[in-house]
Scaffold this active site. Structure first.
Site, short mmCIF file in Angstrom:
data_model
loop_
_atom_site.label_atom_id
_atom_site.label_comp_id
_atom_site.label_asym_id
_atom_site.label_seq_id
_atom_site.Cartn_x
_atom_site.Cartn_y
_atom_site.Cartn_z
NE ARG A 31 -0.56 0.13 4.99
CZ ARG A 31 -1.09 0.50 6.15
NH1 ARG A 31 -2.32 0.98 6.16
NH2 ARG A 31 -0.42 0.37 7.27
CD GLU B 216 -18.08 -1.07 0.86
OE1 GLU B 216 -17.31 -0.95 1.83
OE2 GLU B 216 -19.34 -1.16 0.98
CG PHE C 245 -16.37 -4.79 3.16
CD1 PHE C 245 -17.18 -5.78 3.69
CD2 PHE C 245 -15.43 -4.20 3.99
CE1 PHE C 245 -17.07 -6.18 5.02
CE2 PHE C 245 -15.30 -4.58 5.32
CZ PHE C 245 -16.12 -5.57 5.84
#
Length: 315
Positions: A8, A56, A81
């Protein structure tokens, strides 16, 4: 000593570099900006960052709207998700409509670790592979992640990019090529082909070294693009070694193992084994504990190779 860095981090750094060069880039997040490190893009370009909230479906729909308006949106959320809840939106307003949206699934695989079993996405690659027009990319480390973000930005069309949260070994090199749809051959061998994706490349390197000590010559191929998969490289290597082992930090159902199996079964049937998570959900624990628990270590790869070699040795 091998450097440890979170994928990340590489993702965030690449976003900012691209944001400085391209005004059409926008970043959206589902209220996880700090965890996803998109908050650093927000700090730099506040007028091009949009927090959609814990929604989302709205995240993906809004990103599609930006794409229709000529922007290049990166839509960020936790992978479990995002791919689960927003599958319908990705299917219709992104892939069916062929909008230039970059779907970014964070907290992927075992890097979800202590956040709980329900947060552990081990099916996301499988889901994304089923979508027509969707390109699926799973980088090995933070360095390859940076290259991937650049390539994803330049690529025209829907993309799913898988991003891990926790630090992992940086095993790729700055000079290594990154071409969407093209696998990288890291080591030539004659006895078995080991094909990795994502963070498992570091364990594959360890396994190849252990096999070398045992007199087994392993060819190492890294597949950062699971769709479209590099059929040519896979078939060429399988023809040479006659045995294939796939290694992934994901379910063996629908992921890299399935993709390679499809290629081989249709064009060149080859004995193979799949190292990955079995048909089960995740569990809570530290990342290293989960890698041990799921059998995603060099020793497990070596065992899979030896299983393939046993019938030949017995003859």
């Amino acid at each position: 000593m091998t450097q440890l860095k979170a994928p990340r981090e590489g993702y965030s750094e690449a976003l900012i570099r691209l944001g400085e060069r391209y005004k059409e880039m926008v970043v959206l997040d589902a209220d996880c900006a700090k965890s996803n490190m998109t908050n650093l893009f927000k700090d730099k370009f506040p007028d091009r960052f949009f927090n959609i909230g814990i929604s989302e479906c709205d995240l993906v729909g809004t990103a599609a709207g930006f794409a229709v308006g000529g922007k290049i949106p990166f839509a960020n959320a936790y992978a479990n998700f995002l791919t689960g809840r927003a599958f319908d939106q990705m299917r219709i307003v992104v892939c069916y409509a062929n909008n230039n949206v970059k779907i970014v699934g964070h907290n992927a695989g075992t890097s979800a670790a202590q956040e709980g079993a329900t947060h552990l996405p081990l099916e996301d690659i499988s889901l994304m592979r089923t979508l027509p027009r969707m390109t699926v990319i799973v980088p090995a480390d933070s360095l390859e992640m940076e290259k991937a973000v650049e390539a994803v930005f330049q690529h025209e069309g829907p993309v799913y990019l898988r991003v891990g949260k926790l630090p992992v070994p940086v095993v790729t090199k700055p000079e290594d090529p990154f071409v969407i749809g093209k696998a990288n051959l890291y080591q030539e061998g004659s006895d078995v082909t080991i094909i990795s994706t994502g963070i498992m490349l570091s364990e594959v390197f360890k396994a190849a070294e252990e096999l070398k000590q045992r007199g087994v010559s392993a060819e190492v191929i890294h597949v950062h693009t699971i769709k479209p998969i590099d059929k040519e490289t896979i078939l060429k290597s399988a023809a040479k070694t006659g045995r294939v082992v796939t290694v992934e930090e994901h379910s063996i159902i629908g992921g890299l193992g399935s993709a390679v199996s499809e290629v081989l079964s249709e064009h060149q049937p080859t004995p193979m084994r799949r190292v990955g998570t079995q048909d089960r959900f995740g569990v809570s624990g530290k990342m290293n504990e989960l890698l041990d628990f799921f059998g995603l270590r060099a020793a497990n790869i070596v065992n899979a190779v030896e299983e393939l070699l046993e019938p030949v040795t017995a003859q």
